[in-house]
Design a protein around this motif. Structure first.
Motif, mmCIF file in Angstrom:
data_model
loop_
_atom_site.group_PDB
_atom_site.id
_atom_site.type_symbol
_atom_site.label_atom_id
_atom_site.label_comp_id
_atom_site.label_asym_id
_atom_site.label_seq_id
_atom_site.Cartn_x
_atom_site.Cartn_y
_atom_site.Cartn_z
ATOM 1 N N GLY A 55 92.661 1.596 60.862
ATOM 2 C CA GLY A 55 91.497 0.737 60.612
ATOM 3 C C GLY A 55 91.834 -0.351 59.602
ATOM 4 O O GLY A 55 91.371 -1.493 59.704
ATOM 5 N N ARG A 77 87.894 -3.635 51.915
ATOM 6 C CA ARG A 77 86.809 -2.635 51.924
ATOM 7 C C ARG A 77 85.447 -3.278 51.712
ATOM 8 O O ARG A 77 84.438 -2.565 51.632
ATOM 9 N N SER A 98 84.957 -5.119 63.117
ATOM 10 C CA SER A 98 84.539 -4.554 64.402
ATOM 11 C C SER A 98 84.718 -5.568 65.546
ATOM 12 O O SER A 98 85.407 -5.266 66.530
ATOM 13 N N ARG A 125 94.551 -6.118 69.472
ATOM 14 C CA ARG A 125 94.844 -4.694 69.685
ATOM 15 C C ARG A 125 96.273 -4.505 70.158
ATOM 16 O O ARG A 125 96.974 -3.612 69.734
ATOM 17 N N ASP A 143 81.805 -0.475 68.575
ATOM 18 C CA ASP A 143 83.113 0.178 68.751
ATOM 19 C C ASP A 143 83.123 1.078 70.005
ATOM 20 O O ASP A 143 84.163 1.245 70.637
HETATM 21 O O1 DC Z 1 88.100 2.947 60.277
HETATM 22 P P1 DC Z 1 87.682 1.582 59.728
HETATM 23 O O2 DC Z 1 86.220 1.520 59.374
HETATM 24 O O3 DC Z 1 88.521 1.137 58.585
HETATM 25 O O4 DC Z 1 87.935 0.548 60.955
HETATM 26 C C1 DC Z 1 87.641 -0.822 60.862
HETATM 27 C C2 DC Z 1 87.293 -1.361 62.262
HETATM 28 O O5 DC Z 1 88.446 -1.356 63.086
HETATM 29 C C3 DC Z 1 86.210 -0.567 63.000
HETATM 30 O O6 DC Z 1 85.126 -1.411 63.339
HETATM 31 C C4 DC Z 1 86.846 -0.055 64.256
HETATM 32 C C5 DC Z 1 88.170 -0.743 64.338
HETATM 33 N N1 DC Z 1 89.259 0.167 64.673
HETATM 34 C C6 DC Z 1 89.670 0.219 65.988
HETATM 35 O O7 DC Z 1 89.080 -0.444 66.839
HETATM 36 N N2 DC Z 1 90.721 0.994 66.335
HETATM 37 C C7 DC Z 1 91.367 1.732 65.417
HETATM 38 N N3 DC Z 1 92.415 2.478 65.791
HETATM 39 C C8 DC Z 1 90.941 1.711 64.069
HETATM 40 C C9 DC Z 1 89.878 0.927 63.729
#
Ligand code: DC
Length: 219
Positions: free
Chosen positions: A34, A89, A98, A107, A182
Protein backbone atom coordinates in the motif's frame (compact mmCIF):
# COMPACT_ATOMS: atom_id res chain seq x y z
CA UNK A 1 7.54 -22.68 7.92
CA UNK A 2 5.85 -20.75 5.12
CA UNK A 3 8.25 -18.65 3.03
CA UNK A 4 5.83 -16.18 1.42
CA UNK A 5 2.98 -14.87 3.51
CA UNK A 6 0.28 -12.73 1.89
CA UNK A 7 -2.08 -10.62 3.99
CA UNK A 8 -4.90 -8.87 2.17
CA UNK A 9 -7.92 -6.98 3.41
CA UNK A 10 -9.78 -3.67 3.51
CA UNK A 11 -8.46 -0.33 4.81
CA UNK A 12 -7.88 -0.10 8.54
CA UNK A 13 -8.10 -3.86 9.20
CA UNK A 14 -4.69 -3.77 10.91
CA UNK A 15 -2.80 -5.43 8.05
CA UNK A 16 0.34 -3.34 8.33
CA UNK A 17 0.53 -3.60 12.14
CA UNK A 18 0.12 -7.37 11.96
CA UNK A 19 2.31 -7.90 8.89
CA UNK A 20 5.12 -5.83 10.41
CA UNK A 21 4.98 -7.66 13.77
CA UNK A 22 4.68 -11.05 12.09
CA UNK A 23 7.71 -10.32 9.91
CA UNK A 24 9.69 -9.21 12.98
CA UNK A 25 8.73 -12.38 14.89
CA UNK A 26 9.70 -14.64 11.99
CA UNK A 27 12.82 -12.66 11.00
CA UNK A 28 11.22 -11.99 7.59
CA UNK A 29 11.18 -8.88 5.42
CA UNK A 30 7.97 -6.86 5.49
CA UNK A 31 6.76 -5.39 2.20
CA UNK A 32 4.04 -2.77 2.58
CA UNK A 33 2.57 -2.67 -0.93
CA UNK A 34 0.00 0.00 0.00
CA UNK A 35 2.92 2.33 0.78
CA UNK A 36 4.07 1.93 -2.82
CA UNK A 37 0.69 3.12 -4.18
CA UNK A 38 0.72 5.89 -1.60
CA UNK A 39 4.20 6.97 -2.78
CA UNK A 40 2.95 7.32 -6.38
CA UNK A 41 -0.15 9.19 -5.10
CA UNK A 42 2.06 11.56 -3.12
CA UNK A 43 4.20 12.17 -6.20
CA UNK A 44 1.08 12.85 -8.30
CA UNK A 45 -0.12 15.45 -5.78
CA UNK A 46 3.35 17.06 -5.75
CA UNK A 47 3.59 17.20 -9.52
CA UNK A 48 -0.03 18.19 -10.12
CA UNK A 49 -0.86 15.03 -12.06
CA UNK A 50 -4.62 14.36 -11.83
CA UNK A 51 -5.66 11.09 -10.17
CA UNK A 52 -7.60 10.10 -13.29
CA UNK A 53 -4.75 10.86 -15.71
CA UNK A 54 -3.73 7.25 -16.30
CA UNK A 55 -0.91 8.01 -18.75
CA UNK A 56 0.53 10.69 -16.45
CA UNK A 57 0.33 8.39 -13.41
CA UNK A 58 1.90 5.50 -15.27
CA UNK A 59 4.82 7.71 -16.30
CA UNK A 60 5.30 8.71 -12.65
CA UNK A 61 5.26 5.06 -11.52
CA UNK A 62 7.69 4.08 -14.27
CA UNK A 63 10.19 6.75 -13.24
CA UNK A 64 9.82 6.47 -9.46
CA UNK A 65 12.44 4.66 -7.47
CA UNK A 66 10.68 3.35 -4.38
CA UNK A 67 12.72 1.81 -1.62
CA UNK A 68 11.66 0.40 1.73
CA UNK A 69 13.65 -0.33 4.83
CA UNK A 70 13.13 -0.76 8.55
CA UNK A 71 14.96 1.68 10.82
CA UNK A 72 14.54 1.31 14.60
CA UNK A 73 11.44 -0.81 14.06
CA UNK A 74 9.84 1.86 11.85
CA UNK A 75 9.03 1.30 8.21
CA UNK A 76 10.77 3.90 6.09
CA UNK A 77 9.62 4.63 2.54
CA UNK A 78 12.07 6.39 0.28
CA UNK A 79 11.04 7.92 -3.02
CA UNK A 80 14.01 8.83 -5.19
CA UNK A 81 16.06 8.89 -2.00
CA UNK A 82 13.70 11.16 -0.04
CA UNK A 83 12.05 9.87 3.15
CA UNK A 84 8.29 10.34 2.65
CA UNK A 85 7.13 7.88 5.35
CA UNK A 86 5.16 10.53 7.22
CA UNK A 87 3.73 12.37 4.21
CA UNK A 88 2.17 9.24 2.69
CA UNK A 89 -0.03 8.69 5.77
CA UNK A 90 -1.89 12.01 5.44
CA UNK A 91 -5.66 11.93 4.73
CA UNK A 92 -5.01 13.63 1.35
CA UNK A 93 -2.60 10.93 0.21
CA UNK A 94 -4.90 8.20 1.60
CA UNK A 95 -7.75 9.58 -0.50
CA UNK A 96 -5.61 9.93 -3.65
CA UNK A 97 -4.00 6.48 -3.31
CA UNK A 98 -7.26 4.67 -4.03
CA UNK A 99 -7.91 6.17 -7.52
CA UNK A 100 -4.16 6.09 -8.30
CA UNK A 101 -4.09 2.36 -7.49
CA UNK A 102 -6.91 1.78 -9.97
CA UNK A 103 -4.65 2.82 -12.89
CA UNK A 104 -3.63 -0.35 -14.75
CA UNK A 105 -0.24 1.10 -15.78
CA UNK A 106 0.64 2.00 -12.19
CA UNK A 107 -0.33 -1.47 -10.99
CA UNK A 108 1.72 -3.18 -13.61
CA UNK A 109 4.93 -1.35 -12.58
CA UNK A 110 4.36 -1.81 -8.88
CA UNK A 111 3.28 -5.47 -9.13
CA UNK A 112 6.52 -6.22 -11.01
CA UNK A 113 8.53 -4.64 -8.21
CA UNK A 114 6.53 -6.53 -5.57
CA UNK A 115 7.17 -9.86 -7.29
CA UNK A 116 10.88 -9.12 -7.52
CA UNK A 117 11.06 -8.26 -3.82
CA UNK A 118 9.08 -11.37 -2.86
CA UNK A 119 11.26 -13.65 -4.98
CA UNK A 120 13.94 -13.44 -2.28
CA UNK A 121 11.63 -15.48 0.00
CA UNK A 122 11.02 -15.15 3.74
CA UNK A 123 8.71 -12.20 3.20
CA UNK A 124 5.39 -10.93 4.50
CA UNK A 125 3.47 -8.73 2.07
CA UNK A 126 0.28 -6.87 2.78
CA UNK A 127 -2.12 -5.28 0.31
CA UNK A 128 -5.36 -5.89 -1.54
CA UNK A 129 -4.41 -8.31 -4.34
CA UNK A 130 -1.36 -10.17 -3.04
CA UNK A 131 -3.03 -13.57 -2.68
CA UNK A 132 -5.18 -13.17 -5.80
CA UNK A 133 -2.92 -11.48 -8.38
CA UNK A 134 0.60 -10.59 -7.23
CA UNK A 135 1.51 -13.95 -5.67
CA UNK A 136 -1.26 -16.49 -6.25
CA UNK A 137 1.20 -19.24 -5.22
CA UNK A 138 1.99 -17.65 -1.82
CA UNK A 139 2.49 -20.32 0.85
CA UNK A 140 0.12 -18.73 3.33
CA UNK A 141 -2.77 -16.39 2.52
CA UNK A 142 -4.70 -14.48 5.13
CA UNK A 143 -7.67 -12.19 4.48
CA UNK A 144 -7.74 -9.86 7.47
CA UNK A 145 -10.84 -7.81 8.10
CA UNK A 146 -12.89 -6.15 10.87
CA UNK A 147 -16.19 -4.28 11.07
CA UNK A 148 -16.30 -0.83 9.43
CA UNK A 149 -16.94 0.80 12.83
CA UNK A 150 -13.90 -0.82 14.40
CA UNK A 151 -11.64 -0.06 11.44
CA UNK A 152 -12.74 3.60 11.49
CA UNK A 153 -12.02 3.82 15.19
CA UNK A 154 -8.53 2.29 14.78
CA UNK A 155 -7.67 4.74 11.98
CA UNK A 156 -9.05 7.64 13.98
CA UNK A 157 -6.84 6.67 16.94
CA UNK A 158 -3.80 6.55 14.65
CA UNK A 159 -4.56 10.07 13.40
CA UNK A 160 -5.19 11.31 16.96
CA UNK A 161 -1.87 9.84 18.13
CA UNK A 162 -0.18 11.94 15.43
CA UNK A 163 -2.00 15.06 16.67
CA UNK A 164 -4.44 15.13 13.73
CA UNK A 165 -7.91 16.21 14.85
CA UNK A 166 -10.30 14.58 12.38
CA UNK A 167 -13.99 13.84 12.86
CA UNK A 168 -14.46 10.07 13.33
CA UNK A 169 -17.55 10.15 11.10
CA UNK A 170 -15.40 11.59 8.32
CA UNK A 171 -12.84 8.79 8.84
CA UNK A 172 -15.68 6.24 8.64
CA UNK A 173 -17.01 7.76 5.41
CA UNK A 174 -13.52 7.90 3.85
CA UNK A 175 -12.87 4.24 4.68
CA UNK A 176 -16.27 3.13 3.37
CA UNK A 177 -15.65 5.03 0.14
CA UNK A 178 -12.19 3.52 -0.23
CA UNK A 179 -13.51 0.01 0.47
CA UNK A 180 -16.12 0.49 -2.21
CA UNK A 181 -13.67 1.82 -4.79
CA UNK A 182 -10.96 -0.77 -4.01
CA UNK A 183 -13.50 -3.63 -4.28
CA UNK A 184 -15.26 -2.43 -7.42
CA UNK A 185 -12.39 -1.36 -9.67
CA UNK A 186 -11.92 -3.28 -12.91
CA UNK A 187 -8.27 -4.05 -12.26
CA UNK A 188 -7.32 -6.46 -9.43
CA UNK A 189 -10.18 -5.55 -7.10
CA UNK A 190 -9.94 -6.28 -3.40
CA UNK A 191 -11.36 -9.75 -2.81
CA UNK A 192 -10.56 -12.80 -0.75
CA UNK A 193 -8.60 -15.52 -2.58
CA UNK A 194 -10.42 -18.87 -2.60
CA UNK A 195 -7.60 -20.45 -0.61
CA UNK A 196 -7.12 -17.58 1.87
CA UNK A 197 -8.01 -17.97 5.54
CA UNK A 198 -10.55 -15.36 6.65
CA UNK A 199 -9.56 -13.67 9.90
CA UNK A 200 -12.13 -11.25 11.30
CA UNK A 201 -10.31 -9.22 13.96
CA UNK A 202 -13.39 -7.39 15.27
CA UNK A 203 -13.09 -7.39 19.05
CA UNK A 204 -9.65 -9.03 19.01
CA UNK A 205 -6.49 -7.46 20.45
CA UNK A 206 -3.39 -7.01 18.30
CA UNK A 207 -1.69 -9.79 20.29
CA UNK A 208 -4.56 -12.20 19.66
CA UNK A 209 -4.50 -11.50 15.92
CA UNK A 210 -0.72 -11.83 15.83
CA UNK A 211 -0.89 -15.16 17.65
CA UNK A 212 -3.43 -16.47 15.16
CA UNK A 213 -1.35 -15.36 12.16
CA UNK A 214 1.77 -16.95 13.69
CA UNK A 215 -0.12 -20.24 13.95
CA UNK A 216 -1.15 -19.97 10.30
CA UNK A 217 2.40 -19.08 9.21
CA UNK A 218 3.86 -22.00 11.12
CA UNK A 219 1.21 -24.57 10.19
O1 DC B 1 -3.14 -0.39 2.55
P1 DC B 1 -3.12 1.11 2.26
O2 DC B 1 -4.27 1.84 2.90
O3 DC B 1 -1.82 1.74 2.60
O4 DC B 1 -3.31 1.21 0.65
C1 DC B 1 -3.38 2.44 -0.03
C2 DC B 1 -4.23 2.28 -1.30
O5 DC B 1 -3.56 1.46 -2.24
C3 DC B 1 -5.61 1.66 -1.06
O6 DC B 1 -6.63 2.53 -1.51
C4 DC B 1 -5.65 0.39 -1.87
C5 DC B 1 -4.42 0.44 -2.72
N1 DC B 1 -3.70 -0.83 -2.73
C6 DC B 1 -3.91 -1.68 -3.80
O7 DC B 1 -4.73 -1.38 -4.66
N2 DC B 1 -3.21 -2.83 -3.89
C7 DC B 1 -2.32 -3.17 -2.94
N3 DC B 1 -1.63 -4.32 -3.07
C8 DC B 1 -2.11 -2.33 -1.83
C9 DC B 1 -2.82 -1.17 -1.75
Amino acid sequence: MKKIIAIDGPAGAGKSTIAKSLAARLGYIYIDTGAMYRAVAWLALQKGVAVDDEAGLTALAAGAEIDMRVVDGENIILLDGRDISREIRSPEVSAAASPVSAAAGVRSYLVDQQRRLAARGNVVLDGRDIGTVVLPDADCKIFLTASLEERAERRWREFAAKGLDIDIEQVRRDIAERDYRDSHRANSPLCQADDAVLLDSTGMSIDEVLQKTLELAEA
